[in-house]
Design an enzyme around this catalytic site. Structure first.
Site, short mmCIF file in Angstrom:
data_model
loop_
_atom_site.label_atom_id
_atom_site.label_comp_id
_atom_site.label_asym_id
_atom_site.label_seq_id
_atom_site.Cartn_x
_atom_site.Cartn_y
_atom_site.Cartn_z
N PRO A 48 -23.25 22.48 -75.76
CA PRO A 48 -23.63 23.22 -74.55
C PRO A 48 -23.87 24.69 -74.87
O PRO A 48 -23.14 25.30 -75.63
CB PRO A 48 -22.41 23.07 -73.64
CG PRO A 48 -21.66 21.91 -74.18
CD PRO A 48 -21.93 21.89 -75.65
N LYS A 83 -16.67 18.54 -72.80
CA LYS A 83 -17.04 18.64 -74.21
C LYS A 83 -16.10 19.63 -74.91
O LYS A 83 -15.55 20.53 -74.27
CB LYS A 83 -18.48 19.08 -74.35
CG LYS A 83 -19.44 18.05 -73.73
CD LYS A 83 -20.85 18.29 -74.11
CE LYS A 83 -21.72 17.17 -73.53
NZ LYS A 83 -23.06 17.22 -74.04
N ILE A 101 -26.97 18.56 -74.81
CA ILE A 101 -27.31 17.17 -75.09
C ILE A 101 -26.54 16.33 -74.08
O ILE A 101 -25.35 16.52 -73.89
CB ILE A 101 -26.91 16.78 -76.54
CG1 ILE A 101 -27.77 17.56 -77.54
CG2 ILE A 101 -27.06 15.29 -76.76
CD1 ILE A 101 -27.31 17.43 -78.98
#
Length: 113
Positions: A3, A33, A65
């Protein structure tokens, strides 16, 4: 993974390291994440105008992603609240662009994801 949150604003961030650390933690938590992959870029004191006014404003990009687009409204609300809290920019003066990238289109550590 990976990110990236980029913020451009016309306000002064104050303790920019503390602001970026908080944003890094929050982005990691929001997206579920590891913070070890989160990058934050803060450009304060920019010459910017929105709706014909230079009152406090911000433009943000959140790239990742596997960004779950169905949660963009939730992410938008959370980021707007953080930007208001940390930078004093009200949500009505914030634009946020969400971008999903494919693993093969993002590189790190001499390879792509």
């Amino acid at each position: 993974l990976m990110p990236v949150l980029m913020i451009s604003t016309n306000v002064t961030a104050g303790n920019s390291a503390a602001v970026m650390k908080r944003l890094s933690r929050e982005v990691a938590a929001m997206l579920g994440k590891p913070e070890s992959y989160v990058m934050v870029q803060l450009h304060d004191r920019q010459r910017m105008m929105f709706a014909g006014s230079d009152t406090p404003l911000a433009y943000c990009e959140l790239k990742s992603i596997g960004l779950p687009f169905e949660r963009n409204t939730e992410f938008c609300d959370r980021l707007c609240m953080l930007i208001d809290e940390l930078l004093g920019v009200p949500p009505k003066r914030v634009y946020i662009e969400f971008m999903v990238t494919e693993r093969h289109m993002f590189g790190w550590n001499s390879q792509t994801f």
